[in-house]
Motif scaffolding. Structure first.
Motif, PDB file in Angstrom:
ATOM      1  N   GLN A 115       0.831  -1.381   0.144  1.00 60.45           N
ATOM      2  CA  GLN A 115       0.277  -0.037   0.038  1.00 60.45           C
ATOM      3  C   GLN A 115       0.331   0.994  -0.045  1.00 60.45           C
ATOM      4  OE1 GLN A 115      -2.688   0.044  -0.987  1.00 60.45           O
ATOM      5  NE2 GLN A 115      -4.473  -0.810   0.644  1.00 60.45           N
ATOM      6  N   ARG A 119       0.582   4.370  -2.669  1.00 55.17           N
ATOM      7  CA  ARG A 119      -0.399   5.581  -1.937  1.00 55.17           C
ATOM      8  C   ARG A 119       1.101   6.669  -3.268  1.00 55.17           C
ATOM      9  NH1 ARG A 119      -0.887   9.237  -2.302  1.00 55.17           N
ATOM     10  NH2 ARG A 119      -1.256  11.639  -1.064  1.00 55.17           N
ATOM     11  N   LEU A 127      -3.523   7.544   4.738  1.00 57.05           N
ATOM     12  CA  LEU A 127      -2.726   5.764   4.338  1.00 57.05           C
ATOM     13  C   LEU A 127      -2.406   5.401   5.390  1.00 57.05           C
ATOM     14  CD1 LEU A 127      -0.713   3.535   2.771  1.00 57.05           C
ATOM     15  CD2 LEU A 127       0.688   5.297   3.129  1.00 57.05           C
ATOM     16  N   THR A 146       0.443   9.548   7.439  1.00 55.04           N
ATOM     17  CA  THR A 146       0.289   8.285   7.073  1.00 55.04           C
ATOM     18  C   THR A 146       0.197   8.280   8.540  1.00 55.04           C
ATOM     19  OG1 THR A 146       1.652   7.784   5.256  1.00 55.04           O
ATOM     20  CG2 THR A 146       1.417   6.538   6.936  1.00 55.04           C
TER      21      THR A 146
END
Length: 200
Positions: A115, A119, A127, A146
């Motif tokens: 992931q 991103r 995220l 994040t």
């Protein structure tokens, strides 16, 4: 709540994917990536399903693909590179049915590595990295907003390594006391931490 079980076209063939849609007052799309495919990771992983359910309750559509080679997904393990391409294809396929809804990305362990790569290619409101495998993979820079969630009793990824990695990047950290890598007995705390991290 409506559940769709699809095989979505991706570069390697098709990925088995489960989409849970609250149907009313949709607020966004959450793409959840499961842990390592060669170590039993799948879309049915309890951490993955916990995150998906939490998002659903908050009005988000959850999208849970099986990585290549898992379940009914085509292809073979590609160390996160092909998996990133696959998830981008899944996201593009899904968002065509939900135009205008923002993405959030969540990944668990190996899924967090995939992931963080995705991103860089897919804009997302948030995220969320759960027990990210920072000692097993080389992570690139991530957005400043994040959020990192981990257990301080993680037996696979040293908690101190996760904490240091997050601190060096100035990221928000949510530490769950007593939680191991798979959050046995700590799913309620994980859900709460996720809801605090998610822009839900």
């Amino acid at each position: 709540m409506k559940r769709y079980k699809l095989r979505i076209p991706v570069p390697v063939g098709k990925l088995e994917t489960v989409i849970d849609d609250p149907e009313t007052n949709r607020r966004g799309l959450l793409l959840v990536a499961h842990p390592h495919p060669l170590h039993g990771g799948s879309l049915d992983n309890k951490v993955v399903t916990t995150l998906a359910r939490a998002a659903n309750e908050a009005g988000w559509v959850s999208v849970r693909p099986n990585f290549r080679g898992v379940g009914m997904s085509d292809g073979t393990f590609d160390a996160g590179v092909g998996e990133t391409d696959d998830l981008l294809a899944v996201a593009r396929f899904v968002e065509a049915s939900y135009p205008g809804l923002p993405w959030a990305l969540a990944g668990f362990s190996f899924g967090a590595f995939v992931q963080h790569r995705l991103r860089q290619e897919l804009h997302a409101k948030r995220l969320i990295l759960v027990a990210p495998a920072v000692t097993m993979y080389e992570f690139d820079p991530v957005p400043a907003d994040t959020v990192v969630i981990y257990g301080d009793a993680d037996e696979l990824i040293p908690p101190a390594a996760i904490q240091l990695w997050a601190e060096q990047r100035g990221l928000t950290v949510k530490n769950i006391p007593g939680a191991g890598h798979f959050f046995h007995g700590k799913l309620k705390e994980l859900k709460q931490a996720f809801l605090e991290a998610c822009p839900c």
